[in-house]
Design a protein around this motif. Sequence first.
Motif, PDB file in Angstrom:
ATOM      1  N   ALA A 227       0.844  -1.190   0.000  1.00  0.00           N
ATOM      2  CA  ALA A 227       0.000   0.000   0.000  1.00  0.00           C
ATOM      3  C   ALA A 227       0.883   1.245   0.000  1.00  0.00           C
ATOM      4  N   ILE A 228       0.509   2.212  -0.826  1.00  0.00           N
ATOM      5  CA  ILE A 228       1.295   3.436  -0.994  1.00  0.00           C
ATOM      6  C   ILE A 228       0.400   4.632  -0.708  1.00  0.00           C
ATOM      7  N   PRO A 229       0.803   5.541   0.175  1.00  0.00           N
ATOM      8  CA  PRO A 229      -0.003   6.746   0.420  1.00  0.00           C
ATOM      9  C   PRO A 229      -0.150   7.556  -0.861  1.00  0.00           C
ATOM     10  N   VAL A 230      -1.306   8.187  -1.006  1.00  0.00           N
ATOM     11  CA  VAL A 230      -1.609   8.898  -2.246  1.00  0.00           C
ATOM     12  C   VAL A 230      -0.595   9.995  -2.537  1.00  0.00           C
ATOM     13  N   ALA A 231      -0.101  10.690  -1.524  1.00  0.00           N
ATOM     14  CA  ALA A 231       0.872  11.763  -1.742  1.00  0.00           C
ATOM     15  C   ALA A 231       2.159  11.216  -2.345  1.00  0.00           C
ATOM     16  N   GLN A 232       2.578  10.044  -1.895  1.00  0.00           N
ATOM     17  CA  GLN A 232       3.775   9.411  -2.445  1.00  0.00           C
ATOM     18  C   GLN A 232       3.518   8.892  -3.847  1.00  0.00           C
ATOM     19  N   ALA A 233       2.319   8.348  -4.057  1.00  0.00           N
ATOM     20  CA  ALA A 233       1.984   7.764  -5.359  1.00  0.00           C
ATOM     21  C   ALA A 233       1.998   8.805  -6.472  1.00  0.00           C
ATOM     22  N   ARG A 234       1.664  10.046  -6.155  1.00  0.00           N
ATOM     23  CA  ARG A 234       1.621  11.101  -7.178  1.00  0.00           C
ATOM     24  C   ARG A 234       2.989  11.344  -7.808  1.00  0.00           C
ATOM     25  N   ASN A 235       4.054  10.979  -7.086  1.00  0.00           N
ATOM     26  CA  ASN A 235       5.411  11.219  -7.586  1.00  0.00           C
ATOM     27  C   ASN A 235       6.044   9.979  -8.203  1.00  0.00           C
ATOM     28  N   LEU A 236       5.265   8.915  -8.334  1.00  0.00           N
ATOM     29  CA  LEU A 236       5.799   7.674  -8.878  1.00  0.00           C
ATOM     30  C   LEU A 236       5.293   7.444 -10.292  1.00  0.00           C
ATOM     31  N   PRO A 237       6.088   6.805 -11.153  1.00  0.00           N
ATOM     32  CA  PRO A 237       5.609   6.474 -12.495  1.00  0.00           C
ATOM     33  C   PRO A 237       4.525   5.412 -12.437  1.00  0.00           C
ATOM     34  N   ARG A 238       3.705   5.355 -13.476  1.00  0.00           N
ATOM     35  CA  ARG A 238       2.577   4.422 -13.509  1.00  0.00           C
ATOM     36  C   ARG A 238       3.020   2.975 -13.283  1.00  0.00           C
ATOM     37  N   GLU A 239       4.143   2.591 -13.867  1.00  0.00           N
ATOM     38  CA  GLU A 239       4.574   1.198 -13.756  1.00  0.00           C
ATOM     39  C   GLU A 239       4.936   0.839 -12.315  1.00  0.00           C
ATOM     40  N   ALA A 240       5.352   1.802 -11.518  1.00  0.00           N
ATOM     41  CA  ALA A 240       5.683   1.527 -10.116  1.00  0.00           C
ATOM     42  C   ALA A 240       4.450   1.276  -9.268  1.00  0.00           C
ATOM     43  N   LEU A 241       3.272   1.637  -9.787  1.00  0.00           N
ATOM     44  CA  LEU A 241       2.030   1.469  -9.047  1.00  0.00           C
ATOM     45  C   LEU A 241       1.278   0.200  -9.438  1.00  0.00           C
ATOM     46  N   GLU A 242       1.790  -0.532 -10.425  1.00  0.00           N
ATOM     47  CA  GLU A 242       1.136  -1.765 -10.853  1.00  0.00           C
ATOM     48  C   GLU A 242       1.078  -2.761  -9.699  1.00  0.00           C
ATOM     49  N   GLY A 243      -0.132  -3.256  -9.410  1.00  0.00           N
ATOM     50  CA  GLY A 243      -0.299  -4.230  -8.356  1.00  0.00           C
ATOM     51  C   GLY A 243      -0.248  -3.664  -6.958  1.00  0.00           C
ATOM     52  N   LYS A 244      -0.204  -2.340  -6.828  1.00  0.00           N
ATOM     53  CA  LYS A 244      -0.154  -1.693  -5.522  1.00  0.00           C
ATOM     54  C   LYS A 244      -1.528  -1.123  -5.156  1.00  0.00           C
ATOM     55  N   ILE A 245      -1.707  -0.825  -3.879  1.00  0.00           N
ATOM     56  CA  ILE A 245      -2.917  -0.167  -3.381  1.00  0.00           C
ATOM     57  C   ILE A 245      -2.553   1.278  -3.057  1.00  0.00           C
ATOM     58  N   VAL A 246      -3.156   2.209  -3.750  1.00  0.00           N
ATOM     59  CA  VAL A 246      -2.958   3.625  -3.428  1.00  0.00           C
ATOM     60  C   VAL A 246      -4.058   4.032  -2.459  1.00  0.00           C
ATOM     61  N   TYR A 247      -3.663   4.436  -1.244  1.00  0.00           N
ATOM     62  CA  TYR A 247      -4.671   4.723  -0.229  1.00  0.00           C
ATOM     63  C   TYR A 247      -4.585   6.172   0.245  1.00  0.00           C
ATOM     64  N   GLY A 248      -5.730   6.658   0.719  1.00  0.00           N
ATOM     65  CA  GLY A 248      -5.831   8.032   1.183  1.00  0.00           C
ATOM     66  C   GLY A 248      -6.983   8.736   0.483  1.00  0.00           C
ATOM     67  N   GLU A 249      -7.048  10.044   0.667  1.00  0.00           N
ATOM     68  CA  GLU A 249      -8.079  10.843  -0.002  1.00  0.00           C
ATOM     69  C   GLU A 249      -7.676  11.036  -1.460  1.00  0.00           C
ATOM     70  N   LEU A 250      -8.526  10.602  -2.373  1.00  0.00           N
ATOM     71  CA  LEU A 250      -8.204  10.602  -3.798  1.00  0.00           C
ATOM     72  C   LEU A 250      -8.789  11.789  -4.546  1.00  0.00           C
ATOM     73  N   TRP A 251      -9.960  12.255  -4.129  1.00  0.00           N
ATOM     74  CA  TRP A 251     -10.639  13.331  -4.865  1.00  0.00           C
ATOM     75  C   TRP A 251     -11.597  14.059  -3.941  1.00  0.00           C
TER      76      TRP A 251
END
Length: 274
Positions: A227-251
């Motif tokens: 699981a990756i916090p949404v703030a951290q996920a915003r700075n990662l490339p799409r391929e790094a998020l494959e198979g991961k859970i992005v959690y937090g406030e999204l919208w």
Amino acid sequence: MASRLIERYMRGAYLPHIWCAGCGNGIILRDVVQAVDNLRLEKRDTVFVSGIGCSSRAVGYLDFDTLHTTHGRAIAFATGIKMARPELKVIVLTGDGDAAAIGGNHLIHAARRNIDLTVVVLNNNIYGMTGGQFSPTTPIGDFSTTTPYGGIDPDFDIPALAQAAGATYTARGTAYHAAQTTKLIEAAILHEGFSVVECVTTCPTYYGRKNHRGNAVEMLKWQRDNAIPVAQARNLPREALEGKIVYGELWRCQRPEYTRQYAAIIERAGGKKQ
């Protein structure tokens, strides 16, 4: 703390619950109840609605005004309650199949209207109650009783679906990240408009067993490690998020809420709501 929440908010005669050992639904239910307690919501001002499925059993344990409705129709029933009594806090507890398969049209049209409902989607990636069939959120390639050679249907991103349809608040939590998930549910309840919180939960009985994810503890550890916090996920490339859970406030955004607009129409027409 847990015992106090049970005494205050649960129907003790219906406990212990019927969920399988290791099911994460109990954790998410605790998060919901903790959010209600933190916000000091009054029972008389709060209604819980569910459809059909493992997750939807949750309302039977809650000592509030509750509706356990038909498969996929929880949001439709909740809409009726909110239209009749807009001052109430209406919270829907639903599953991935209940909300995004048979209930998918109700989900997108409630989002389109931006009616003030809080929808908590307990996502275990499978149909648990009816035998382990694949659901709209079963990851592509994963196994179920109806996809014994792996599924080929791409899975829904429920928060993204809700946002695209018009929801004004979306978030994602997990059973492992209980404290964070509680805060997300609190924010969703306080937000005026259609809110969706996807809660990624564990089903070791069907999903875990079919996909060799191990027992409940191992599945929770997987959530912790993937699981990756949404703030951290915003700075990662799409391929790094494959198979991961992005959690937090999204919208989050603001636009007119449906029952307020409806009341304004009645006022303009010179009528009085019956």
